[in-house]
Enzyme design. Structure first.
Site, PDB file in Angstrom:
ATOM      1  CD  GLU A 249      34.395  50.699  47.619  1.00  0.00           C
ATOM      2  OE1 GLU A 249      34.753  50.407  48.769  1.00  0.00           O
ATOM      3  OE2 GLU A 249      34.957  51.560  46.936  1.00  0.00           O
ATOM      4  CB  CYS A 283      31.520  47.014  54.204  1.00  0.00           C
ATOM      5  SG  CYS A 283      31.231  48.780  54.020  1.00  0.00           S
TER       6      CYS A 283
HETATM    7  P1  NAD Z   1      26.568  39.800  47.850  1.00  0.00           P
HETATM    8  O1  NAD Z   1      27.944  39.654  47.333  1.00  0.00           O
HETATM    9  O2  NAD Z   1      25.802  38.584  48.167  1.00  0.00           O
HETATM   10  O3  NAD Z   1      25.661  40.613  46.807  1.00  0.00           O
HETATM   11  C1  NAD Z   1      25.991  41.923  46.407  1.00  0.00           C
HETATM   12  C2  NAD Z   1      25.394  42.167  45.027  1.00  0.00           C
HETATM   13  O4  NAD Z   1      26.114  41.352  44.094  1.00  0.00           O
HETATM   14  C3  NAD Z   1      23.929  41.756  44.908  1.00  0.00           C
HETATM   15  O5  NAD Z   1      23.262  42.638  44.036  1.00  0.00           O
HETATM   16  C4  NAD Z   1      24.014  40.366  44.306  1.00  0.00           C
HETATM   17  O6  NAD Z   1      22.854  39.982  43.609  1.00  0.00           O
HETATM   18  C5  NAD Z   1      25.206  40.520  43.379  1.00  0.00           C
HETATM   19  N1  NAD Z   1      25.922  39.289  43.060  1.00  0.00           N
HETATM   20  C6  NAD Z   1      26.135  38.220  43.866  1.00  0.00           C
HETATM   21  N2  NAD Z   1      26.826  37.279  43.193  1.00  0.00           N
HETATM   22  C7  NAD Z   1      27.071  37.782  41.956  1.00  0.00           C
HETATM   23  C8  NAD Z   1      27.736  37.277  40.808  1.00  0.00           C
HETATM   24  N3  NAD Z   1      28.278  36.063  40.783  1.00  0.00           N
HETATM   25  N4  NAD Z   1      27.802  38.055  39.693  1.00  0.00           N
HETATM   26  C9  NAD Z   1      27.245  39.288  39.693  1.00  0.00           C
HETATM   27  N5  NAD Z   1      26.579  39.803  40.754  1.00  0.00           N
HETATM   28  C10 NAD Z   1      26.507  39.068  41.876  1.00  0.00           C
HETATM   29  O7  NAD Z   1      26.655  40.782  49.125  1.00  0.00           O
HETATM   30  P2  NAD Z   1      25.452  41.263  50.083  1.00  0.00           P
HETATM   31  O8  NAD Z   1      25.135  40.164  51.037  1.00  0.00           O
HETATM   32  O9  NAD Z   1      24.356  41.880  49.303  1.00  0.00           O
HETATM   33  O10 NAD Z   1      26.187  42.453  50.868  1.00  0.00           O
HETATM   34  C11 NAD Z   1      27.017  42.244  51.930  1.00  0.00           C
HETATM   35  C12 NAD Z   1      28.474  42.298  51.495  1.00  0.00           C
HETATM   36  O11 NAD Z   1      28.753  43.545  50.891  1.00  0.00           O
HETATM   37  C13 NAD Z   1      29.396  42.205  52.699  1.00  0.00           C
HETATM   38  O12 NAD Z   1      30.510  41.403  52.399  1.00  0.00           O
HETATM   39  C14 NAD Z   1      29.814  43.655  52.902  1.00  0.00           C
HETATM   40  O13 NAD Z   1      31.041  43.821  53.582  1.00  0.00           O
HETATM   41  C15 NAD Z   1      29.883  44.149  51.504  1.00  0.00           C
HETATM   42  N6  NAD Z   1      29.765  45.610  51.487  1.00  0.00           N
HETATM   43  C16 NAD Z   1      30.877  46.353  51.223  1.00  0.00           C
HETATM   44  C17 NAD Z   1      30.801  47.745  51.263  1.00  0.00           C
HETATM   45  C18 NAD Z   1      32.017  48.607  51.010  1.00  0.00           C
HETATM   46  O14 NAD Z   1      31.849  49.819  50.825  1.00  0.00           O
HETATM   47  N7  NAD Z   1      33.222  48.056  50.994  1.00  0.00           N
HETATM   48  C19 NAD Z   1      29.580  48.367  51.566  1.00  0.00           C
HETATM   49  C20 NAD Z   1      28.473  47.561  51.824  1.00  0.00           C
HETATM   50  C21 NAD Z   1      28.575  46.189  51.771  1.00  0.00           C
END
Ligand code: NAD
Length: 493
Positions: A249, A283
């Protein structure tokens, strides 16, 4: 200050290392929590306990009535402890308390929904040719890894967790390093509700280190991530290499299409909600306002008035509408992007700078900028209180502009002409569309995007299907004996 750890095999575990993650509240900039980063042996142990618990059948093969009861008990504990959960969320991410009340007030519904779904779910029997009965069962996948973001720490974790557990999977979850605490309470509630040890585990740490470690091993059957595009692609690669399921997501740049036949005041308050709730850090935030030329002047003047009435400030106050953004980095990034957009020809209608009236915290003024759809500000996910405004002439233009983005998560359509609403909805390339509303979510309603917004769906029957796979059983009830290699074998004909 108390130091939190991880949760493995039914217990909070600590490693007493110096790798401590500090959770800083974006309003007062004070450290609210400290959490130990998990070490690799804890990760191995969480994966191993999760895997063994799945294989043992203690949960995966438990009668669905009993699984359902554990989930319903957890829902009750969530509701009983709701004020504590709300407080942790506001401490971690600084979202206004009134928003967190509304969001977490519905949290237990996800456990209740999936607890009910497994009680009514029926397998199927296919029209298999011949004297055969082919029944199809849905069975859990195995050990699943769930990686969640900071912006709705509990809601997103619970959406994933309630479904995965209901289906009979075991789970290792890694919350965001920015909001690692609230999910630890859910682990307590699951324990108290009778979830067998090892079925749910939590590890703590940064994505590129701990997140990736969770994705590269032989225990896991599925990775489910909510996060940014970059993390989504990385976990997709890991899943591909391991040959396992995955779902993502990811981000969005959701359009809100406002037609001349909308009810202006209703649309203005809906658009303000659609873009500025959570300070634009969701998001599905409606970050592109597509407005029909004939009403643009009237609409924008009303929108400006509405935005200037928003109360920016202390998220702990019930009066506050707009809280801070998550971090100083995020604040400066938003400010830079706005400056670049203005240089590229964008025209600020309201806001457009860092809000400096509050002594501490990372506040940005809710901003509307008139721009072109091809501008970076209208194409890149910003994750802040910024609305890009683009004017269109005809319905066809609006649809073209709405679809002209690499994302496809959500959209909203504002019109009092319901025929137009449904017709436009059928032409939008995105996974979630509201007519005369935005953001509305329900455990039963599929959630997920097209294009770069991700793969797979949360919520509802669809999510349940994606946390199970089929076992197809084909039974021969023919009274005739068929010898494959005899010359008379019917199978040759
Ligand atoms: P992020 O990608 O920085 O982190 C999300 C999660 O992934 C965290 O737990 C992080 O530690 C982990 N992560 C990061 N890099 C990783 C890797 N290489 N391998 C494994 N895990 C990894 O995102 P964020 O800043 O926490 O959240 C914001 C983002 O999430 C925005 O882009 C937003 O649109 C998206 N989001 C999407 C939805 C949806 O339902 N589509 C809902 C909420 C947030």
């Amino acid at each position: 200050m108390k130091i939190y750890g991880c949760f493995i095999n039914g217990r909070h575990e600590f490693n007493n290392s110096n790798n401590i993650i500090s959770v800083i509240n974006p309003f007062d900039e004070k450290i609210k929590y400290k959490v130990e980063e998990s070490n690799f042996s804890q990760i191995e142990s969480a994966l191993e306990f999760g895997y063994k618990s799945f294989k043992s059948g203690v949960w995966s093969k438990l009668d669905v009535r009993e699984r359902s009861e554990v989930l319903n008990n957890t829902a009750t504990l969530i509701d009983k402890n709701i004020e504590e959960l709300i407080k942790i969320e506001v401490n971690q991410i600084g979202r206004p308390i009134r928003e967190m009340r509304a969001q977490l007030g519905r949290l237990s519904e996800w456990f209740k929904y999936f607890a009910s779904l497994i009680r009514v779910f029926e397998g199927s029997v296919t029209p298999f040719k011949g004297d055969y009965i082919n029944y199809v069962e849905r069975v859990p996948l195995g050990l699943v890894v769930q990686i969640t973001p900071w912006n709705h720490p509990l809601l997103i974790s619970i959406k994933k967790l309630s479904c995965a557990l209901a289906a009979g999977n075991s789970v290792v979850l890694k919350p965001s390093e920015l909001s690692p605490v609230s999910i630890l309470r859910i682990a307590d509630f699951l324990n108290e509700s009778g979830l067998p040890k090892g079925v749910f585990n939590i590890v703590q740490g940064y994505g590129s280190k701990i997140g990736e470690k969770l994705c590269v091993n032989n225990y896991v059957s599925k990775i489910d991530l909510t996060g940014g595009d970059k993390a989504g692609k990385i976990i997709g690669e890991h899943a591909g290499k391991n040959g396992i399921y995955y779902s993502t997501e990811l981000g969005g740049k959701s359009p809100m299409l406002v037609f001349e036949d909308c009810e202006i005041e209703k649309a203005v308050s809906g658009i303000t909600f659609g873009c500025f709730i959570a300070s634009g850090q969701t998001c599905i935030a409606g970050t592109r306002l597509l407005i029909q030329k004939s009403i643009s002047e009237k609409f924008l003047s009303s929108l400006k008035k509405k935005m200037l009435s928003l109360k920016i400030g202390d998220p702990y106050s019930l009066e506050t509408n707009i809280g801070p953004v998550i971090s100083r980095d995020s604040l400066l990034r938003i400010d830079n992007k706005i400056k670049e957009a203005v240089k590229e020809g964008g025209e600020i209608i309201v806001g457009g700078k860092i809000h400096t009236k509050i002594k501490s915290g990372f506040f940005y003024e809710p901003t509307v900028i008139m721009t072109k759809n091809i501008a970076n500000i209208a194409q890149e996910e910003l994750f802040g209180p910024v609305l890009s405004c683009i004017i269109f002439d005809t319905e066809e233009d609006a649809i073209r502009l709405a679809n002209d983005t690499k994302y496809g998560l959500a959209a909203s359509i504002w019109t009092e002409n319901l025929a137009r609403g449904h017709s436009v909805a059928s032409k939008l390339d995105c996974g979630i569309i509201w007519i005369n509303d935005h953001h509305k979510n329900d455990p039963s309603s599929p959630w997920g995007g097209f294009k770069n917004s991700g793969i797979g769906r949360e919520n509802g029957y669809e999510a349940y299907m994606q946390y199970t796979h089929t076992r197809s059983i084909i039974a021969n009830y023919s009274r005739k004996y068929d010898d494959w290699f005899s010359d008379q074998a019917s199978r040759y004909s």
